[in-house]
Scaffold this motif. Structure first.
Motif, mmCIF file in Angstrom:
data_model
loop_
_atom_site.group_PDB
_atom_site.id
_atom_site.type_symbol
_atom_site.label_atom_id
_atom_site.label_comp_id
_atom_site.label_asym_id
_atom_site.label_seq_id
_atom_site.Cartn_x
_atom_site.Cartn_y
_atom_site.Cartn_z
ATOM 1 N N SER B 38 0.842 -1.023 -0.128
ATOM 2 C CA SER B 38 0.134 -0.155 0.130
ATOM 3 C C SER B 38 1.028 1.405 -0.004
ATOM 4 N N ILE B 39 2.452 1.007 0.498
ATOM 5 C CA ILE B 39 3.290 1.780 0.896
ATOM 6 C C ILE B 39 3.307 2.500 -0.700
ATOM 7 N N SER B 40 3.411 4.107 -0.765
ATOM 8 C CA SER B 40 3.151 4.941 -1.938
ATOM 9 C C SER B 40 3.747 6.212 -1.721
ATOM 10 N N TYR B 41 5.025 6.472 -2.195
ATOM 11 C CA TYR B 41 5.497 8.046 -1.926
ATOM 12 C C TYR B 41 5.149 8.743 -3.698
ATOM 13 N N ASP B 42 4.076 8.282 -3.875
ATOM 14 C CA ASP B 42 3.605 9.241 -5.507
ATOM 15 C C ASP B 42 2.991 10.254 -5.271
ATOM 16 N N ILE B 43 2.889 11.577 -5.400
ATOM 17 C CA ILE B 43 1.865 12.629 -5.134
ATOM 18 C C ILE B 43 0.989 12.543 -5.882
ATOM 19 N N ALA B 44 -0.575 12.722 -5.273
ATOM 20 C CA ALA B 44 -1.482 12.036 -5.705
ATOM 21 C C ALA B 44 -2.554 12.968 -6.215
ATOM 22 N N GLY B 45 -2.334 14.549 -4.818
ATOM 23 C CA GLY B 45 -3.312 15.541 -5.396
ATOM 24 C C GLY B 45 -2.331 16.484 -3.937
ATOM 25 N N THR B 46 -3.134 16.579 -3.309
ATOM 26 C CA THR B 46 -3.305 17.682 -2.739
ATOM 27 C C THR B 46 -1.833 17.830 -1.462
ATOM 28 N N ASN B 47 -1.095 18.254 -1.840
ATOM 29 C CA ASN B 47 -0.300 18.223 -0.455
ATOM 30 C C ASN B 47 0.364 19.354 -0.467
ATOM 31 N N SER B 48 1.983 19.049 0.416
ATOM 32 C CA SER B 48 2.613 20.824 0.494
ATOM 33 C C SER B 48 3.940 20.141 0.849
ATOM 34 N N ALA B 49 4.589 21.249 -0.864
ATOM 35 C CA ALA B 49 5.783 21.058 -0.567
ATOM 36 C C ALA B 49 6.956 22.233 -1.057
ATOM 37 N N LYS B 50 8.255 21.924 -1.146
ATOM 38 C CA LYS B 50 8.895 22.557 -0.949
ATOM 39 C C LYS B 50 9.876 22.578 -1.880
ATOM 40 N N VAL B 51 10.423 23.873 -2.786
ATOM 41 C CA VAL B 51 11.683 23.630 -3.859
ATOM 42 C C VAL B 51 13.260 23.958 -3.010
ATOM 43 N N LEU B 52 13.486 23.006 -3.461
ATOM 44 C CA LEU B 52 15.162 22.847 -3.126
ATOM 45 C C LEU B 52 16.137 23.333 -3.494
ATOM 46 N N VAL B 53 15.848 22.879 -4.786
ATOM 47 C CA VAL B 53 16.596 23.413 -5.799
ATOM 48 C C VAL B 53 15.782 24.368 -7.232
ATOM 49 N N ASN B 54 15.821 24.941 -7.784
ATOM 50 C CA ASN B 54 15.302 25.586 -8.966
ATOM 51 C C ASN B 54 15.805 25.768 -10.600
ATOM 52 N N CYS B 55 16.081 24.594 -11.118
ATOM 53 C CA CYS B 55 16.821 24.561 -12.733
ATOM 54 C C CYS B 55 15.406 25.111 -14.037
ATOM 55 N N THR B 56 14.274 25.730 -12.917
ATOM 56 C CA THR B 56 13.061 25.682 -14.415
ATOM 57 C C THR B 56 13.780 27.376 -15.262
ATOM 58 N N THR B 57 14.352 27.884 -15.139
ATOM 59 C CA THR B 57 14.696 29.132 -15.840
ATOM 60 C C THR B 57 16.567 28.995 -16.063
ATOM 61 N N ASN B 58 17.197 28.303 -15.443
ATOM 62 C CA ASN B 58 19.125 28.641 -15.318
ATOM 63 C C ASN B 58 18.851 27.142 -16.020
ATOM 64 N N ASP B 59 20.846 26.775 -16.078
ATOM 65 C CA ASP B 59 21.188 25.692 -16.886
ATOM 66 C C ASP B 59 21.420 24.515 -16.902
ATOM 67 N N GLY B 60 20.404 24.719 -15.404
ATOM 68 C CA GLY B 60 20.956 23.591 -14.943
ATOM 69 C C GLY B 60 21.982 23.542 -13.613
ATOM 70 N N GLY B 61 21.658 22.423 -12.292
ATOM 71 C CA GLY B 61 22.572 22.408 -12.167
ATOM 72 C C GLY B 61 22.959 20.895 -11.741
ATOM 73 N N ILE B 62 23.484 20.871 -10.734
ATOM 74 C CA ILE B 62 24.115 19.204 -10.290
ATOM 75 C C ILE B 62 23.971 18.894 -8.511
#
Lengths: 696, 174
Positions: B38-62
């Motif tokens: 039954s264990i599920s780590y998938d995001i299923a709907g309502t959740n609360s989360a934070k961004v750790l590393v945002n590469c949506t608008t830069n050249d990426g990262g490691i």
């Protein structure tokens, strides 16, 4: 590579803009053009770009105020009137007064022989009719001549509340930094006895005034009342208490009603008329008639998991499928189902429909309403912080739903095994989901910070009343609580552009005991008020003249028009109306010269705005205003000639004043023309048609 | 693309990052009492989360390491890659790993597994357990352009209100 030029090159390249002229003459300098960009070829997609100063000048409220004031002092307006039903006609039975053509006309009701040919337009209407939270309102109006509408008229409609309502008691005005940056003001308080109306009042102007205090005096007489536009209602957890979804063009709302054929055969009107028999038992004669449930707003409680709603989540929208089946019979009667003749020039949702005489009515029927509704998450997400808003979250939160089934045109009729099914023309509508608070529960209201106005007695800084005392009274305080004849002549002053975050702070909602209620609205059909253009195929130029802008004559969505979701509803009425109204404009205290003039006419003085134009624009404005007033007489001639062409303008103005949302407004606009054409062919025996007679 | 990004080796970065966040109140949307299949780590709907590393608008990262510091409760920090940086939506979020913290305040836990990356190992280390001829590889998590690394904590609303760990990611932007 650029060619090298000798010396300074072409001397023309060194000239200043505006100093170039034919043959390089400098004694005849052409007029300097406007600084902004005004493409001469205004094709689809071309954009006018004003400079900051031009924009300030053009959007100055002061211009509107000045024009409105000028219209008022020069009496460039008329009260909206309607024909009085002729005595003895069916319409006269329903009316308070009738006109006897055989007697001389007497307009003054206080004099003997009162026999008016025309009476002031005053129309009773009901918001949320047939629900336990219905509100009685009264509509009255003014009309102004213009060249910018089909009828040559713009109509200004005043909506006043007839029922005392208390929706919310403000206990605290919050100074919230987040709200301030969002251009909002939050207030905290408790739900009043009429909180059910509050949730339906998003976009409505609310006031803590227009009511008497415990001394029996209007609260504005010795204090101030505050008015602002409500943008959100929040529950005690500061989460939205109302969600509004729209059906899409792909999946419009459908309504089917099945009744017994025997009931159709036996139904007779009060005068013994049987529509079914009179039309040779031809069921197709019902096509085009109006099907109607008295409760435009179907309100139902909702418990998590109930089957009539299905919630589906998406990335940026969530969808709710509605499938509601209602079964009504003698043992378990629900609201009745009616079929109406198209009798009036107004769409049925704009007048008190209980006056209408149905050609069929029953409480034995089965009905199905189906639709899919989209809810835009970004409208509500900001109230949930880090938590991602999903359909599931809303499904658990809500306890009430509401969906309007406005009077619909019957599209088809089918008969099977003694049952007749009427199918409505599919229409775009809205579904509202509510977290309805019990009375007394704490909640929050969000107002647009730029929408605040305050009203008070029109006095100077020392409290001295600016105007003459009317009637047998010693001072204005006595006059204000005197007979209506004189109390309505008391001048009040409305100040707009109140910034609740100004320092020192302006105190708002200073009447904690009066509660909040919908304010009196002065709505107008003109583009300046509504940020919308109604169609006008043949006003500004005659048939022999060149049409300079087809789009103006036949409005369609423009390149700078609204986004898909916002325009759902009004898109359906493309060709009749186009709107460029932004959310901010909708939530503002909207003004135009007509509504300002109407306020003055009502002894409500709008304080002169401080957005005074720049000197150059001000000088041009003076000449323009003089010409404008000069033309009024000629325009009124045109307005009289064209006044009866269509009801579109007046219906639109009424819709504005009732705070109909885009979807409902589009529905009205679409029906108005059709309704009007049908009315022209009406028989003179229709009582309702005569009760709501030709408006002038 | 940053001017210094051209012709760069996979581990040569433009500027470093280390972004720890506090995770109280974050929930993945599925209950942390589930067991077995039954264990599920998938995001299923309502959740609360934070961004750790945002590469949506830069050249990426490691990311060279992701870590969690316990604040007194056994919690499972879950990591996701998503194409959005405003909210963690189920259609956009892909689970990529987790760290479980202990009940001891201050206990430091690192991510157990990261993908192997192209950068060579500069020096041979412990080869115990490796089959003969197995190449030694570095491990790191690339965050490509257009993606964001998110963190949340396994549970539903109300299960993670207090004592949730501090979670961070260290690495560099290209």
């Amino acid at each position: 590579m650029a060619r090298k030029q000798n010396g300074f090159g072409n001397p023309k390249s060194l000239a200043f803009k505006g100093a170039k002229s034919a043959n390089n003459r400098i004694d005849k300098i052409p007029k300097v053009k406007a600084a902004g960009s005004y493409p001469s070829d205004r094709r689809f997609g071309s954009t006018v770009s004003r400079t900051v100063i031009e924009r300030y000048d053009a959007e100055s409220d002061w211009i509107r105020w000045r024009k409105g004031y000028e219209y008022y002092v020069k009496a460039a307006f008329e009260d909206l009137e309607q024909e009085t039903p002729v005595c003895g006609s069916p319409g006269a039975e329903l009316a308070d007064v009738c006109y006897n053509p055989g007697l001389p006309v007497q307009k003054d009701p206080t004099k003997p022989g009162y026999n008016p040919q025309y009476i002031l337009y005053e129309q009773d209407a009901t918001l949320y009719a047939d629900t336990n939270f219905s509100i009685d309102i009264k509509l009255s109006g003014w009309h102004f001549s213009t060249l910018n509408s089909d009828t040559g008229n713009h109509y200004c409609i005043k909506r006043t509340l007839e029922t005392p309502v208390n929706m919310f008691n403000v206990t605290d005005v919050l100074n919230n930094n987040q709200a301030k940056s969002d251009n909002e003001l939050w207030v905290k308080g408790t739900a009043g006895p009429d909180a059910a109306v509050l949730l339906r009042s998003l976009g409505e102007r609310l006031t803590d005034g227009e009511v008497n205090n415990s001394n029996g005096e209007p609260v504005e007489l010795r204090g101030k009342s505050t008015e602002a536009t409500l943008t959100y209602v929040l529950n005690n957890k500061q989460e939205p208490a109302a969600y509004t979804g729209k059906s899409t063009y792909d999946n419009p709302t459908t309504v089917k009603v099945t009744v017994d054929l025997d009931d159709l055969k036996t139904y007779t009107e009060a005068n013994g008329f049987n529509f079914y028999e009179a039309n040779g038992e031809n069921l197709n004669k019902y096509i085009g008639k109006i099907g109607y449930f008295p409760q435009f707003y179907n309100v139902q409680s909702y418990v998590f998991g109930q089957e009539y709603l299905t919630f589906k989540d998406g990335s940026y929208f969530f969808e709710v499928d509605l499938s509601e089946n209602v079964f009504s019979d003698d043992a378990n009667p629900r609201q009745a189902f009616y079929i109406l003749e198209r009798e009036t020039i107004l769409p049925p949702s704009l007048y008190d429909i209980t006056d209408a005489d149905p050609i069929f009515a029953t409480q034995r029927y089965a009905s199905t309403v189906e639709g899919k509704y989209l809810f835009q998450k970004s409208d509500y997400q900001k109230f949930f912080g880090n938590t991602y808003l999903t359909a599931g979250l809303v499904e658990q939160q809500i306890n009430n739903t509401s969906f309007p089934v406005l009077p619909f045109v019957i599209q088809s009729v089918g008969v099977h095994l003694g049952k007749v099914t009427f199918t409505a023309e599919p229409f775009v509508s809205t579904l509202e989901l509510y977290d309805l608070p019990p009375q007394g529960e704490t909640g929050y209201l969000v107002f647009a910070a730029y929408s605040f106005t305050q009203t008070q007695l029109d006095t100077d800084d020392y409290g001295d009343y600016y105007h003459r005392i009317e009637g047998p009274y010693n001072n204005v305080y006595e006059q204000a609580v005197g007979t209506p004849e004189f109390s309505k002549l008391v001048w009040y002053r409305k100040t707009n552009n109140i910034d609740p975050y100004d320092i020192p702070f302006v105190k708002v909602f200073t009447n904690p005991t009066t509660g909040l209620r919908p304010a009196t609205i002065y709505g107008c059909s003109c583009p300046s008020y509504s940020s919308a253009q109604l169609r006008m195929p043949q006003t500004t130029q005659g048939p022999q003249q060149r049409k300079i802008n087809r789009q103006r004559n036949y409005p369609l969505p423009t390149a700078l028009g609204r986004k898909d979701y916002e325009s759902i509803g009004l898109d359906a009425a493309a060709g009749k109306v186009q709107s460029w109204q932004t959310k901010q404009q909708r939530a503002s205290f909207n003004l135009c010269k007509h509504s300002i003039c109407a306020m003055f006419s009502d002894h409500l003085k709008l304080q002169e705005p401080n957005t005074y134009q720049t000197l150059e624009a001000r000088e041009q404005f003076g000449a323009k205003l003089a010409a404008d007033i000069e033309e009024v007489g000629v325009e009124f001639q045109e307005a009289y000639r064209r006044g009866g062409i269509t009801m579109l303008e007046i219906v639109f103005a009424i819709g504005q004043s009732i705070n109909y949302d885009d979807v409902e407004l589009a529905y009205l606009v679409l029906n108005a023309d059709e309704q009007f054409s049908a009315n022209i062919e009406l028989s003179a025996t229709s009582a309702v048609a005569q009760r709501y007679n030709q408006l002038l | 693309m940053a001017s210094t990004s051209t012709n760069k080796q996979p581990l040569l970065i433009d500027r470093v990052f280390n972004d720890p966040v506090q995770t109280d109140g974050l929930v993945s949307g599925s209950s942390n009492t589930l067991t077995g299949a039954s264990i599920s780590y998938d995001i299923a709907g309502t959740n609360s989360a934070k961004v750790l590393v945002n590469c949506t608008t830069n050249d990426g990262g490691i990311v060279e390491d992701m870590y969690a510091i316990s604040r007194g409760a056994i919690k499972k920090a879950l990591f996701y890659l998503s194409s959005a940086s405003d909210y963690l939506r189920s259609e956009q979020a892909i689970y990529i790993g987790s760290i479980t913290t202990t009940a001891t305040v201050g206990d430091y836990a690192n991510v157990a597994a990261l993908p192997r990356c192209l950068a060579p190992v500069p020096q041979q280390g412990d080869t115990t357990g490796l089959t003969a001829g197995s190449p030694l590889k570095n491990q790191a998590l690339y965050i490509p352009t257009g993606k964001a690394l998110w963190v949340t904590v396994w549970g539903i609303a109300g299960q993670n209100n207090t004592n949730c760990p501090i979670v961070g990611a260290q690495g560099g932007f290209y």
